[in-house]
Design a protein around this motif. Structure first.
Motif, PDB file in Angstrom:
ATOM      1  N   HIS A   1       0.819  -1.210   0.000  1.00 49.38           N
ATOM      2  CA  HIS A   1       0.000   0.000   0.000  1.00 49.38           C
ATOM      3  C   HIS A   1       0.854   1.261   0.000  1.00 49.38           C
ATOM      4  O   HIS A   1       1.798   1.396   0.775  1.00 49.38           O
ATOM      5  CB  HIS A   1      -0.919   0.018   1.218  1.00 49.38           C
ATOM      6  CG  HIS A   1      -1.895   1.152   1.208  1.00 49.38           C
ATOM      7  ND1 HIS A   1      -2.922   1.241   0.299  1.00 49.38           N
ATOM      8  CD2 HIS A   1      -1.977   2.261   1.986  1.00 49.38           C
ATOM      9  CE1 HIS A   1      -3.606   2.338   0.520  1.00 49.38           C
ATOM     10  NE2 HIS A   1      -3.062   2.983   1.541  1.00 49.38           N
ATOM     11  N   ASP A   2       0.507   2.161  -0.912  1.00 52.54           N
ATOM     12  CA  ASP A   2       1.117   3.484  -0.999  1.00 52.54           C
ATOM     13  C   ASP A   2      -0.040   4.470  -0.899  1.00 52.54           C
ATOM     14  O   ASP A   2      -0.804   4.641  -1.840  1.00 52.54           O
ATOM     15  CB  ASP A   2       1.863   3.628  -2.328  1.00 52.54           C
ATOM     16  CG  ASP A   2       2.538   4.990  -2.499  1.00 52.54           C
ATOM     17  OD1 ASP A   2       1.975   5.996  -2.029  1.00 52.54           O
ATOM     18  OD2 ASP A   2       3.608   5.039  -3.113  1.00 52.54           O
ATOM     19  N   ARG A   3      -0.160   5.091   0.260  1.00 51.11           N
ATOM     20  CA  ARG A   3      -1.331   5.939   0.520  1.00 51.11           C
ATOM     21  C   ARG A   3      -1.466   7.069  -0.494  1.00 51.11           C
ATOM     22  O   ARG A   3      -2.566   7.341  -0.981  1.00 51.11           O
ATOM     23  CB  ARG A   3      -1.240   6.516   1.938  1.00 51.11           C
ATOM     24  CG  ARG A   3      -2.454   7.340   2.327  1.00 51.11           C
ATOM     25  CD  ARG A   3      -2.362   7.782   3.779  1.00 51.11           C
ATOM     26  NE  ARG A   3      -3.525   8.543   4.181  1.00 51.11           N
ATOM     27  CZ  ARG A   3      -3.691   9.052   5.397  1.00 51.11           C
ATOM     28  NH1 ARG A   3      -2.766   8.844   6.324  1.00 51.11           N
ATOM     29  NH2 ARG A   3      -4.777   9.742   5.680  1.00 51.11           N
ATOM     30  N   GLU A   4      -0.335   7.709  -0.836  1.00 55.68           N
ATOM     31  CA  GLU A   4      -0.379   8.828  -1.769  1.00 55.68           C
ATOM     32  C   GLU A   4      -0.828   8.371  -3.155  1.00 55.68           C
ATOM     33  O   GLU A   4      -1.674   9.014  -3.788  1.00 55.68           O
ATOM     34  CB  GLU A   4       0.993   9.493  -1.846  1.00 55.68           C
ATOM     35  CG  GLU A   4       1.019  10.733  -2.743  1.00 55.68           C
ATOM     36  CD  GLU A   4       2.361  11.428  -2.729  1.00 55.68           C
ATOM     37  OE1 GLU A   4       2.590  12.296  -3.596  1.00 55.68           O
ATOM     38  OE2 GLU A   4       3.200  11.115  -1.861  1.00 55.68           O
ATOM     39  N   LEU A   5      -0.286   7.247  -3.623  1.00 53.24           N
ATOM     40  CA  LEU A   5      -0.660   6.733  -4.938  1.00 53.24           C
ATOM     41  C   LEU A   5      -2.107   6.252  -4.937  1.00 53.24           C
ATOM     42  O   LEU A   5      -2.850   6.505  -5.901  1.00 53.24           O
ATOM     43  CB  LEU A   5       0.275   5.588  -5.339  1.00 53.24           C
ATOM     44  CG  LEU A   5      -0.013   4.912  -6.688  1.00 53.24           C
ATOM     45  CD1 LEU A   5      -0.006   5.933  -7.825  1.00 53.24           C
ATOM     46  CD2 LEU A   5       1.003   3.807  -6.948  1.00 53.24           C
ATOM     47  N   ALA A   6      -2.524   5.589  -3.884  1.00 52.90           N
ATOM     48  CA  ALA A   6      -3.903   5.104  -3.803  1.00 52.90           C
ATOM     49  C   ALA A   6      -4.891   6.266  -3.826  1.00 52.90           C
ATOM     50  O   ALA A   6      -5.947   6.192  -4.476  1.00 52.90           O
ATOM     51  CB  ALA A   6      -4.093   4.266  -2.541  1.00 52.90           C
ATOM     52  N   THR A   7      -4.555   7.346  -3.131  1.00 53.63           N
ATOM     53  CA  THR A   7      -5.424   8.530  -3.117  1.00 53.63           C
ATOM     54  C   THR A   7      -5.496   9.168  -4.495  1.00 53.63           C
ATOM     55  O   THR A   7      -6.569   9.587  -4.941  1.00 53.63           O
ATOM     56  CB  THR A   7      -4.902   9.559  -2.093  1.00 53.63           C
ATOM     57  OG1 THR A   7      -4.896   8.965  -0.794  1.00 53.63           O
ATOM     58  CG2 THR A   7      -5.780  10.804  -2.081  1.00 53.63           C
ATOM     59  N   LEU A   8      -4.353   9.223  -5.185  1.00 51.25           N
ATOM     60  CA  LEU A   8      -4.319   9.784  -6.529  1.00 51.25           C
ATOM     61  C   LEU A   8      -5.188   8.961  -7.477  1.00 51.25           C
ATOM     62  O   LEU A   8      -5.970   9.518  -8.261  1.00 51.25           O
ATOM     63  CB  LEU A   8      -2.881   9.832  -7.034  1.00 51.25           C
ATOM     64  CG  LEU A   8      -2.683  10.282  -8.491  1.00 51.25           C
ATOM     65  CD1 LEU A   8      -3.185  11.704  -8.687  1.00 51.25           C
ATOM     66  CD2 LEU A   8      -1.214  10.165  -8.883  1.00 51.25           C
TER      67      LEU A   8
END
Length: 237
Positions: free
Chosen positions: A205-212
């Motif tokens: 999980h990569d929070r920044e990428l998932a949000t994008l």
């Protein structure tokens, strides 16, 4: 920063706007004015009701920005940009079609979905060159001419929706396949962001990428909803 506005109206209804049989949201009986001064009016009753519901959802006395009115922004672009000069949008979309991400094969892509899109494109007379490499791909002149002709046949509402989807997906062929029901929404967004989803699967999980990705997918879904409402394919929620 987007300009802040405050709700000043008490009631939102839907009614006739202008003299061409169109409808739009009425704020205390008055039509909404777009940035260039045009009234917000559409031909689809379902879209008119959905637009009105956006304005109803703003709490009394609350502040809001144009970003809170997604369908209104798209309808405004449709009315004040696409209808007066569709050629500009066609040219912008054609440029993405000439350098389409879908023409650059990737191991992360779903081959079955891309094959389905290519087969559908061929039925439309669209035969782009494909490559496994990373170097810029030069498309044949005949493909550019076919794209120009194909885009000229699209409905204005389709151009409006594509104007949102295409830059996000980096592709013209993929959102075209989506709006023509060749691929599902999930297939489209996973193919558009195949490398990013592969990265999430590989590294966790990569929070920044998932949000994008969530923001991009929401924007694509909003554009698809706008199109379906404009075409009368769905009712306003």
């Amino acid at each position: 920063m987007a300009q802040l506005h405050r709700r000043f109206w008490k009631q939102v209804t839907v009614g006739p706007v202008g003299e061409s049989g169109q409808q739009g949201p009425l704020l205390d009986g008055r039509p909404v004015k777009l940035p260039a001064g045009t009234a917000l009016a559409v031909s689809s009753p379902a879209l008119a009701e959905a637009l009105a519901e956006e304005w109803r959802q703003i709490a009394e006395g609350a502040q809001f920005t144009p970003d809170d009115l997604v369908l209104t922004r798209m309808a405004g672009s449709h009315i004040e940009r696409i209808l007066p000069d569709r050629a500009a949008m066609e040219a912008a979309l054609r440029a993405y079609g000439i350098d389409d991400n879908l023409c650059y094969r990737s191991v992360a892509q779903d081959d079955a979905v891309t094959a389905r899109i290519r087969a559908w494109a061929a039925e439309q007379g669209l035969h782009p060159a494909m490559t496994d490499g990373l170097m810029p791909l030069e498309q044949p002149a005949a493909y550019g001419e076919a794209l120009t002709h194909y885009l000229s046949q699209l409905e204005p509402a389709q151009l409006t929706a594509l104007g949102v989807m295409v830059p996000i997906m980096g592709s013209l062929l993929l959102p075209l396949a989506l709006v023509h029901d060749v691929v599902s929404f999930d297939e489209a967004v996973h193919l558009a962001h195949a490398d990013e989803y592969r990265q999430l699967e590989k590294w966790g999980h990569d929070r920044e990428l998932a949000t994008l990705l969530e923001k991009r997918n929401t924007d694509i879904a909003d554009a698809l909803r706008f199109l379906h409402l404009a075409q009368g394919r769905v009712k306003a929620a």
